[in-house]
Design an enzyme around this catalytic site. Structure first.
Site, PDB file in Angstrom:
ATOM      1  N   GLU A   1       0.792  -1.231   0.000  1.00  0.00           N
ATOM      2  CA  GLU A   1       0.000   0.000   0.000  1.00  0.00           C
ATOM      3  C   GLU A   1       0.827   1.285   0.000  1.00  0.00           C
ATOM      4  O   GLU A   1       0.836   2.030   0.981  1.00  0.00           O
ATOM      5  CB  GLU A   1      -0.949   0.018   1.201  1.00  0.00           C
ATOM      6  CG  GLU A   1      -1.903  -1.146   1.242  1.00  0.00           C
ATOM      7  CD  GLU A   1      -2.934  -1.027   2.364  1.00  0.00           C
ATOM      8  OE1 GLU A   1      -2.839  -0.104   3.190  1.00  0.00           O
ATOM      9  OE2 GLU A   1      -3.834  -1.877   2.416  1.00  0.00           O
TER      10      GLU A   1
ATOM     11  N   GLU B   1      -5.439  -8.634   1.237  1.00  0.00           N
ATOM     12  CA  GLU B   1      -5.993  -8.315   2.552  1.00  0.00           C
ATOM     13  C   GLU B   1      -7.470  -8.039   2.379  1.00  0.00           C
ATOM     14  O   GLU B   1      -7.862  -7.316   1.453  1.00  0.00           O
ATOM     15  CB  GLU B   1      -5.393  -7.036   3.174  1.00  0.00           C
ATOM     16  CG  GLU B   1      -3.983  -7.160   3.652  1.00  0.00           C
ATOM     17  CD  GLU B   1      -3.476  -5.854   4.284  1.00  0.00           C
ATOM     18  OE1 GLU B   1      -4.289  -5.000   4.720  1.00  0.00           O
ATOM     19  OE2 GLU B   1      -2.255  -5.688   4.314  1.00  0.00           O
TER      20      GLU B   1
HETATM   21  C1  PNW Z   1      -4.151  -1.741   5.830  1.00  0.00           C
HETATM   22  N1  PNW Z   1      -7.083   4.029   5.493  1.00  0.00           N
HETATM   23  O1  PNW Z   1      -4.011  -0.451   6.317  1.00  0.00           O
HETATM   24  C2  PNW Z   1      -2.814  -2.357   6.172  1.00  0.00           C
HETATM   25  O2  PNW Z   1      -2.165  -2.982   5.087  1.00  0.00           O
HETATM   26  C3  PNW Z   1      -2.836  -3.221   7.392  1.00  0.00           C
HETATM   27  O3  PNW Z   1      -1.548  -3.226   7.960  1.00  0.00           O
HETATM   28  C4  PNW Z   1      -3.889  -2.744   8.352  1.00  0.00           C
HETATM   29  O4  PNW Z   1      -3.840  -3.380   9.599  1.00  0.00           O
HETATM   30  C5  PNW Z   1      -5.239  -2.962   7.669  1.00  0.00           C
HETATM   31  O5  PNW Z   1      -5.283  -2.305   6.416  1.00  0.00           O
HETATM   32  C6  PNW Z   1      -6.426  -2.505   8.505  1.00  0.00           C
HETATM   33  O6  PNW Z   1      -6.362  -1.139   8.740  1.00  0.00           O
HETATM   34  C7  PNW Z   1      -4.833   0.598   6.079  1.00  0.00           C
HETATM   35  O7  PNW Z   1      -7.142   4.887   6.410  1.00  0.00           O
HETATM   36  C8  PNW Z   1      -4.868   1.581   7.049  1.00  0.00           C
HETATM   37  O8  PNW Z   1      -7.686   4.184   4.412  1.00  0.00           O
HETATM   38  C9  PNW Z   1      -5.613   2.710   6.860  1.00  0.00           C
HETATM   39  C10 PNW Z   1      -6.329   2.864   5.680  1.00  0.00           C
HETATM   40  C11 PNW Z   1      -6.289   1.885   4.694  1.00  0.00           C
HETATM   41  C12 PNW Z   1      -5.538   0.749   4.915  1.00  0.00           C
END
Ligand code: PNW
Length: 465
Positions: free
Chosen positions: A164, A366
């Site tokens: 990401e 994921e």
């Molecule tokens: C992903 N947003 O993170 C990550 O790849 C993981 O490590 C994380 O634990 C999981 O999603 C759940 O949050 C994100 O704010 C964190 O849009 C924040 C965002 C998107 C993905």
């Protein structure tokens, strides 16, 4: 029964900083997340990556759990500061030893290791020298990637470079919600570029070293207008889709940055300080490097994004230049993160990426949900998570039926873990972790998921409570 293709890859995912703990073990140096978590107010509850799930010491038990659940693949990340402490070019053999043991344990159970080389834990020393806003970080990443491949390449078939890049760049350098906590649009764009460059340089270096399958993990947004009949809302969709999806996918797929995004970025300075105007971080061959051949696109997906044009709206800080756009909260059901639950958005995203990236296999790397657990007589009841996973697996199957070349699905996450700025309060695991004792308990969803994996199919009717 809703059957999945033969050889569909079923598994679960985690990342190093979120589960390992042992942040000082065997020569690991601090990462930007150690520094960020130590800043008052940065992480809920003042939580840090220690001890997390103590996975660094309990990995055997965790691999045995995966085997019990019949998982066929495990996506984990390698911690750069364990392998190249302080971001230097010296390889720390003791750090590699851990991933060597982990990969051996996975292989012994017939579980395919799917390592991601960067899931947000940049060595702090590299941040001190500019972090992702400078080119040197991208070049060092390629060297680090080769060091990991040299040790694990005999057992790892598929590599993914970054997790990401949108989050690393925009949440880390734009909104400041994630490490390193910077709030500077120019820095966010410079960081995004050097992250993509790091991906391209590492892909080239891994390929030259004999890696067979190389991928990137993105988190594409399903951007939807509040009012599909409003031309202004559709313009807002176009901008947010550009800043979230096209600005990453187009160069990665070898088509270079879209013109409207180059124009958008050029409204900000380079992020390198006074005297560096425009896009002076963009060198002539960079887009070619970023577009290195790709064997897999990993898609992380959680929730759709709604946007509406509203003059005077502040916009969303992660999206530089989104002033005048409203990002309303979801109106339907939400998870414990406040994220909307709408599986149809996963079908949309997979179909869109499939069309954008013809010939490149996709994998859901994921997907999952945070819910507060109800513990009844030692059993962890999480019907909400089962419903979420069931709905999204049906949505993934709909994409397959529409012809998308989807190769697998990895649930986020194997374990409850350190949920970044939310700390340990938000639980995404199939397996419950009691942080006081480090005891693992399979939730109802873990048993449910294990039975789906074993059947390679979903039951015809969605689950009841
Ligand atoms: C992903 N947003 O993170 C990550 O790849 C993981 O490590 C994380 O634990 C999981 O999603 C759940 O949050 C994100 O704010 C964190 O849009 C924040 C965002 C998107 C993905």
């Amino acid at each position: 029964m809703i059957r999945f293709p033969d050889n569909f890859v079923w598994g679960a995912a985690t990342s190093a900083y979120q589960i390992e703990g042992a942040t000082g073990a065997d020569g690991r140096s601090p990462s930007i997340w150690d520094t960020f978590a130590a800043m008052p107010g940065a992480v809920a509850g003042g939580h840090t990556g220690d001890p997390a799930c103590d996975h660094y010491r309990r990995y055997r038990e965790d691999v045995a759990l995966m085997a019990d659940l019949d998982l066929r693949a495990y996506r984990f990340s390698v911690a750069w500061p364990r392998i190249r402490p302080a971001g230097a070019d010296r390889t720390n053999a003791a750090g590699l030893d851990f991933y060597d043991r982990l990969v051996d344990a996975l292989c012994a159970h017939g579980i395919e290791p799917l390592p991601t080389l960067y899931h947000w834990d940049l060595p702090q020393e590299l941040e001190d020298r500019g972090g992702w806003t400078v080119r040197d970080t991208a070049e060092r990443f390629a060297g680090y990637a080769v060091a990991v491949h040299d040790r694990l390449g005999d057992r790892v078939r598929t590599w993914t470079t970054l997790n990401e890049p949108w989050c690393s760049a925009y949440l880390g350098y734009g909104s400041g919600l994630h490490a390193p906590g910077r709030r500077d649009p120019a820095a966010a764009f410079a960081a995004l570029h050097h992250l993509l460059l790091a991906h391209g340089l590492a892909a080239q270096a891994l390929r030259a070293g004999g890696a067979r399958s190389i991928g990137l993990v993105v988190n594409p947004a399903a951007v939807r207008p509040v009012d599909p009949a409003s031309a202004a809302d559709l313009d807002a969709v176009r901008l947010v889709d550009g800043l979230h999806n096209r600005i990453i996918l187009e160069p990665v797929l070898g088509r270079g940055y879209p013109d409207d995004m180059l124009e958008h970025m050029s409204r900000y300075g380079s992020g390198l300080g006074a005297g560096h105007g425009g896009l002076d971080w963009l060198e002539a061959t960079d887009e070619k490097t970023i577009g290195a051949p790709l064997d897999l696109l990993g898609v992380n997906f959680y929730a759709p994004t709604y946007v509406a044009a509203r003059p005077g709206a502040p916009g969303a800080p992660p999206y530089p230049g989104s002033e005048g756009i409203d990002f309303p909260p979801p109106t339907g059901p939400v998870t414990d993160m406040g994220w909307g639950i709408d599986p149809s958005a996963l079908t949309d995203v997979l179909r869109r990426i499939g069309a954008d990236a013809p010939g490149i296999p996709l994998m859901v790397t994921e997907n999952g949900a945070a819910f507060p657990d109800r513990i009844v007589d030692g059993r962890v009841r999480d019907a909400g998570r089962i419903g979420y996973l069931d709905g999204h697996l049906r949505a993934a199957h709909a994409a397959l039926a529409a012809g998308v070349d989807l190769r697998g699905y990895l649930a986020w996450s194997l374990l409850d873990n350190f949920e970044w700025a939310e700390g340990y309060g938000k639980r995404f695991g199939l397996v419950h972790v009691d942080y006081a004792t480090q005891r693992r308990t399979c939730k109802d969803s873990a048993h449910w998921y294990g039975s789906v994996v074993a059947a390679n199919a979903l039951p015809g009717d969605p689950p009841g409570d």
